[in-house]
Design a protein around this motif. Sequence first.
Motif, short mmCIF file in Angstrom:
data_model
loop_
_atom_site.label_atom_id
_atom_site.label_comp_id
_atom_site.label_asym_id
_atom_site.label_seq_id
_atom_site.Cartn_x
_atom_site.Cartn_y
_atom_site.Cartn_z
N HIS A 29 42.58 54.27 78.16
CA HIS A 29 41.84 55.01 77.43
C HIS A 29 41.16 53.81 76.79
CE1 HIS A 29 42.14 57.18 74.35
NE2 HIS A 29 42.20 56.60 73.08
N LYS A 83 37.57 53.86 78.11
CA LYS A 83 36.56 55.43 77.84
C LYS A 83 36.19 54.70 76.58
CE LYS A 83 39.16 57.97 81.24
NZ LYS A 83 40.00 58.91 81.41
N ARG A 84 37.28 54.58 75.27
CA ARG A 84 36.71 54.66 73.78
C ARG A 84 35.22 53.27 74.12
NH1 ARG A 84 41.02 53.64 69.74
NH2 ARG A 84 39.47 53.90 68.66
N ASN A 144 32.47 55.14 75.82
CA ASN A 144 31.93 56.32 75.07
C ASN A 144 31.18 55.83 73.68
OD1 ASN A 144 31.88 59.45 74.11
ND2 ASN A 144 32.94 59.02 72.61
N TYR A 145 32.12 54.94 72.60
CA TYR A 145 30.88 54.48 71.82
C TYR A 145 29.55 53.65 72.58
CZ TYR A 145 30.29 50.99 68.22
OH TYR A 145 30.22 49.82 67.06
N THR A 154 26.91 56.56 73.14
CA THR A 154 27.09 57.13 71.72
C THR A 154 25.98 56.37 70.93
OG1 THR A 154 28.58 56.38 70.50
CG2 THR A 154 28.79 59.29 71.48
N GLN A 200 38.89 54.24 61.39
CA GLN A 200 39.73 54.35 62.85
C GLN A 200 40.58 52.30 62.44
OE1 GLN A 200 37.15 54.02 66.47
NE2 GLN A 200 35.79 55.73 65.46
N LYS A 235 34.37 64.57 66.93
CA LYS A 235 34.07 64.01 68.86
C LYS A 235 35.17 62.34 68.66
CE LYS A 235 34.28 64.77 72.87
NZ LYS A 235 35.13 65.17 73.59
N GLN A 236 33.95 61.58 67.45
CA GLN A 236 34.73 59.82 67.60
C GLN A 236 35.79 60.33 67.25
OE1 GLN A 236 32.20 58.96 69.86
NE2 GLN A 236 31.71 57.82 68.30
N THR A 258 38.67 60.67 69.52
CA THR A 258 38.80 59.79 70.49
C THR A 258 40.11 59.08 70.11
OG1 THR A 258 36.29 60.73 71.55
CG2 THR A 258 37.44 58.25 72.02
N LYS A 280 43.28 59.84 69.91
CA LYS A 280 43.21 59.84 71.21
C LYS A 280 43.66 61.69 71.02
CE LYS A 280 46.19 56.23 72.53
NZ LYS A 280 47.10 54.88 73.01
N LYS A 302 41.76 65.18 71.99
CA LYS A 302 41.04 66.76 72.32
C LYS A 302 40.52 67.32 71.40
CE LYS A 302 42.70 65.67 77.16
NZ LYS A 302 43.15 66.40 78.30
#
Length: 366
Positions: free
Chosen positions: A139, A142-143, A146-147, A150, A217, A336-337, A340, A343, A345
């Motif tokens: 996880h 993936k973050r 994605n970071y 993006t 975050q 979306k950020q 994520t 955790k 959707k």
Amino acid sequence: MQNEQERLIQKIELLIQNNNAKLVDLDENINKISFTFTEEKDKKIINIIYPYKEKYIIAKEDITQVYNFLNTIFLSFVALGLCALSLIIFYSFFISKIFATYLHHLSLKISKFDDNVSNLLEQKEYPYELKELIININHLVKRIQNYNLTQKELFIGIAHELKTPLAVIKTKNDVTLMKDRDIQYYKDTINQTNNSVNNMNNIISSVLKIGRQEGAQFEESKELDIIKLIEKECKNYALLGIKNGQKLQCKHELSSLNMKIQSTLFIQILSNFIQNAFKFSPANSTIYLNTYVEDKQFILEVLDNGDGVDENNDYFAPFKRYGKKDGVGLGLFLSKQAATALKAKISLENRKDSKGAIAKLIMNVK
């Protein structure tokens, strides 16, 4: 041994009943039945002193077999305990060696992650006990993926979005300076320049929101009543639709639900869903917000009455604008950020019951 003492007492009482008991005198005064243990010629003897009619009855019994039997049981338990302890120590050492091997393998895998963090760990390569750890690491990977993705898109988008109004300003000013103009032309030029500056300010404000979100975050998760939080925010955002005669109707399956979440990130998603619903819905319409729990998942839905969405478009990409409404194109990207980080959707799809779209948030109930 208790049974032997009771049997010896019964034996003396039987002698008393048959008048076969031999009474003796003792130098010391003993008021209750007492037992002593002695050894005679490698035999274990139990002795009893039984007070009776101001005198005493003394008897003894050979308990060698009982003593040896109990001693054997005791030694067996000791041996069994030592064996069990040895097995526990061996098993612990064996398990620790296995886990040390897997952790070393895991450490090597993580150390080989490249700059883009494109690697994911295979759960089947590790024991069940490490499953949760592998899931959390994946996880996190993936973050990071994605970071990184993006951030690249974001930097390109920011450069493009800022470059466009600057190019408009420069071109308009260059054309204006080519020759003398009347006052109205200069006013129009200044107004267009101001509009471009306002657009850049909106972009910069949105970029600042990204920075604040990244700080959010790291907010500590707190347990709170999520239904109460939603109701509070709904009362505030319901004012957005008053001007156009729009209403916000909230419906909750549960009257309360305690969840441990980062409230700032959750509110950011909720506010974006509601604001978009008001923005894309016609005047005098009703926006619906529903919450319910299904398969141990908390689900929040916001239904608008707009034209719907093209499900082939990526509405969560930065600076992507669809439709005729104004905006920078970062709202859903930030949502979306935030999802994520939680955790969770989020999704955007068309309504099945009528015209419009559904913005949905799905979170595990903890």
